[in-house]
Design an enzyme around this catalytic site. Structure first.
Site, PDB file in Angstrom:
ATOM      1  N   LYS A  87       0.748  -1.147  -0.087  1.00  0.00           N
ATOM      2  CA  LYS A  87      -0.004   0.019   0.166  1.00  0.00           C
ATOM      3  C   LYS A  87       0.830   1.223   0.114  1.00  0.00           C
ATOM      4  CE  LYS A  87      -4.219   1.248   2.565  1.00  0.00           C
ATOM      5  NZ  LYS A  87      -4.819   1.183   3.663  1.00  0.00           N
TER       6      LYS A  87
HETATM    7  C1  E4P Z   1      -8.261   2.551   3.608  1.00  0.00           C
HETATM    8  O1  E4P Z   1      -7.412   1.772   2.990  1.00  0.00           O
HETATM    9  C2  E4P Z   1      -8.181   3.062   4.888  1.00  0.00           C
HETATM   10  O2  E4P Z   1      -7.456   2.393   5.799  1.00  0.00           O
HETATM   11  C3  E4P Z   1      -9.380   3.343   5.391  1.00  0.00           C
HETATM   12  O3  E4P Z   1     -10.536   2.994   4.699  1.00  0.00           O
HETATM   13  C4  E4P Z   1      -9.643   4.861   6.057  1.00  0.00           C
HETATM   14  O4  E4P Z   1     -10.799   5.047   6.634  1.00  0.00           O
HETATM   15  P1  E4P Z   1     -11.150   6.209   7.594  1.00  0.00           P
HETATM   16  O5  E4P Z   1     -11.420   7.460   6.861  1.00  0.00           O
HETATM   17  O6  E4P Z   1     -12.496   5.717   8.255  1.00  0.00           O
HETATM   18  O7  E4P Z   1     -10.073   6.217   8.793  1.00  0.00           O
END
Ligand code: E4P
Length: 218
Positions: A87
């Protein structure tokens, strides 16, 4: 649409896996910290533990923000398990690193995407997944679902293979609307998955069926 769970909590990952509908997991440094997982070795061990629970893709985020650092960390993460998806943040070094990993056949997830232009760049760099954060856009009075819709149009115009991974999903209606828009994947908390089960008419109907069965077999 694939269902990913967005957590580093092993119990919740197991619960979603046991439900039989889980296709993968996404994590981020904040989610790791929330579970008290700190230090490089503990974090790497935690990714291995997640991979043992699920069969699908597990996104593991690099911390480095420079190209060389991203390559080093991404290679370490990818070596943990073939399920690992590296990622990478949507910054210049992240796009370059995405191209590097995609040329090597290593899966990537370009994260922190908030515009169609960013999604286009991620696809051009060969990303396996692009993560538009719809909940965080909604948080600032901007229509997150509209971004998913626009990315779908652009990717379909050119036949990009990058999968749209709707991220920052917060509730069941986000899930349903992402499915209507043709998002390839959604990642959200366990509540956004289990919430899909709920309907009062299901509960009322089941209660009646069971009561009628009991009467007939009294
Ligand atoms: C995506 O990969 C992130 O980990 C995540 O969806 C972020 O979500 P949030 O905005 O609820 O922190």
């Amino acid at each position: 649409m694939k269902f990913f769970i967005d957590t580093a909590n092993l119990e919740q990952i197991k619960e979603a896996q046991d439900l039989g509908v889980l296709d993968g997991v996404t994590t981020n440094p904040s989610l790791m910290a929330k579970e008290g997982i700190t230090g490089e070795k503990n974090i790497l061990d935690h990714y291995k533990a997640i991979c043992e629970i699920v069969e699908g893709d597990v996104s593991a985020e690099v911390i480095a923000t420079d190209y060389e650092g991203m390559i080093k960390q991404g290679e370490e993460l990818a070596a943990l398990n073939p399920q690992i998806v590296v990622k990478l943040p949507m910054i210049e070094a992240g796009v370059k690193a995405c191209k590097y990993f995609s040329d090597k056949g290593i899966k990537t997830n370009v994260t922190l995407v908030f515009s169609v232009g960013q999604a286009l760049l991620a696809a051009k760099a060969g990303a396996s997944y692009v993560s538009p954060f719809l909940g965080r856009l909604d948080d600032i009075s901007t229509d997150g679902l509209n971004l998913i819709d626009e990315i779908r149009t652009v990717y379909d115009n050119y036949g990009f293979g990058t999968e749209i991974l709707a991220a920052s999903v917060r509730n069941t209606m986000h899930v349903v609307n992402c499915a209507k828009l043709g998002s390839d994947v959604m990642t959200g908390p366990l509540s956004s998955i289990k919430g899909l089960l709920k309907h009062p008419l299901t509960d009322i109907g089941l209660e009646k069926f069971l009561a009628d069965y009991a009467k007939g077999n009294a």
